[in-house]
Design an enzyme around this catalytic site. Structure first.
Site, mmCIF file in Angstrom:
data_model
loop_
_atom_site.group_PDB
_atom_site.id
_atom_site.type_symbol
_atom_site.label_atom_id
_atom_site.label_comp_id
_atom_site.label_asym_id
_atom_site.label_seq_id
_atom_site.Cartn_x
_atom_site.Cartn_y
_atom_site.Cartn_z
ATOM 1 N N ASP A 30 0.869 -1.099 0.091
ATOM 2 C CA ASP A 30 -0.136 -0.225 -0.073
ATOM 3 C C ASP A 30 0.650 1.411 -0.164
ATOM 4 O OD1 ASP A 30 -3.358 0.643 0.666
ATOM 5 O OD2 ASP A 30 -1.866 2.320 1.278
ATOM 6 N N ASN A 87 -12.488 -3.160 2.453
ATOM 7 C CA ASN A 87 -14.136 -2.179 3.015
ATOM 8 C C ASN A 87 -14.753 -2.405 1.966
ATOM 9 O OD1 ASN A 87 -12.865 -1.182 5.160
ATOM 10 N ND2 ASN A 87 -11.045 -0.147 3.540
ATOM 11 N N GLY A 93 -15.492 3.311 4.381
ATOM 12 C CA GLY A 93 -14.055 3.701 3.337
ATOM 13 C C GLY A 93 -13.487 3.389 2.247
ATOM 14 N N GLN A 94 -14.168 2.848 1.625
ATOM 15 C CA GLN A 94 -13.969 2.184 0.372
ATOM 16 C C GLN A 94 -13.799 3.794 -0.716
ATOM 17 O OE1 GLN A 94 -16.295 -0.343 -1.992
ATOM 18 N NE2 GLN A 94 -14.303 -0.601 -3.341
ATOM 19 N N HIS A 100 -10.141 -4.927 -3.258
ATOM 20 C CA HIS A 100 -8.839 -4.725 -2.570
ATOM 21 C C HIS A 100 -8.350 -5.600 -0.800
ATOM 22 C CE1 HIS A 100 -9.866 -1.239 -2.472
ATOM 23 N NE2 HIS A 100 -9.681 -1.127 -1.839
ATOM 24 N N LEU A 101 -7.884 -7.000 -0.804
ATOM 25 C CA LEU A 101 -7.921 -7.569 0.815
ATOM 26 C C LEU A 101 -6.733 -6.431 1.470
ATOM 27 C CD1 LEU A 101 -9.280 -9.258 2.579
ATOM 28 C CD2 LEU A 101 -7.607 -11.191 1.464
#
Ligand code: 5GP
Ligand code: ZN
Length: 114
Positions: A30, A87, A93-94, A100-101
Site C-alpha cells: 500500500d 472495505n 471508507g472504500q 482489494h484485500l
C-alpha cells in the site's frame, strides 16, 4: 476498466511494489501504509465492490486469502499475526472501486476498528 487505478496495476501500466503475482492475482504494498507491513491483494479482473461479486467468483475470493497468507509468510509476519480487511462502499471508507484485500501486520492492531 481503462480508468481504474488497480486495473492499471494489473496490466502493468502502473508499477507498484509487487509482492506476489500469478495469472489471476496481484499483491503489492500500500502506498500509504497503516502498519509496518500493509499490502493489498487484488484480482486482476475488475470487480468494483463486494456487492458486485457473483457466485462464480467464490474461488477467486478464496485465492485472495491464500495469497494473503502466502505473502504474510514470505514477509515473516504470519506467526505474529495480521488483519485482513475488505472495505465496501462509503460507510466502510472504500476509496478505490476495484476490490482489494488489505493485509496489515507488524504491530498490535486494536479491536474493534474505528
Ligand atoms: P480503500 O480505502 O479503498 O479500502 O483502500 C484503498 C487503498 O489503496 C488505500 O489504502 C490507499 O493507500 C491505496 N492506494 C491508493 N492509491 C494507491 C497507489 O497508487 N499505489 C498503491 N500502492 N496503493 C494505493
Ligand atoms: Zn479495476
Amino acid at each position: 476498466m481503462s480508468d481504474c487505478l488497480f486495473c492499471k496495476m494489473a496490466t502493468g501500466e502502473i508499477s507498484p511494489e509487487i509482492l506476489y503475482e500469478d495469472a489471476e492475482l496481484l499483491a503489492f504494498r500500500d502506498i500509504n501504509p497503516h502498519a509496518p507491513s500493509h499490502f493489498l491483494v487484488i484480482p486482476k479482473r475488475h470487480i468494483a465492490t463486494i456487492n458486485d461479486l457473483q457466485a462464480g467468483d467464490a474461488e477467486l475470493v478464496g485465492k485472495l486469502y491464500l495469497a494473503a497468507a502466502r505473502v504474510a509468510a514470505d514477509l515473516g509476519v504470519a506467526e505474529a499475526g495480521y488483519r485482513t480487511v475488505m472495505n465496501c462502499n462509503a460507510d466502510a471508507g472504500q476509496t478505490v472501486f476495484h476490490i482489494h484485500l488489505h493485509v496489515l501486520a507488524g504491530r498490535h492492531l486494536a479491536w474493534p476498528p474505528g
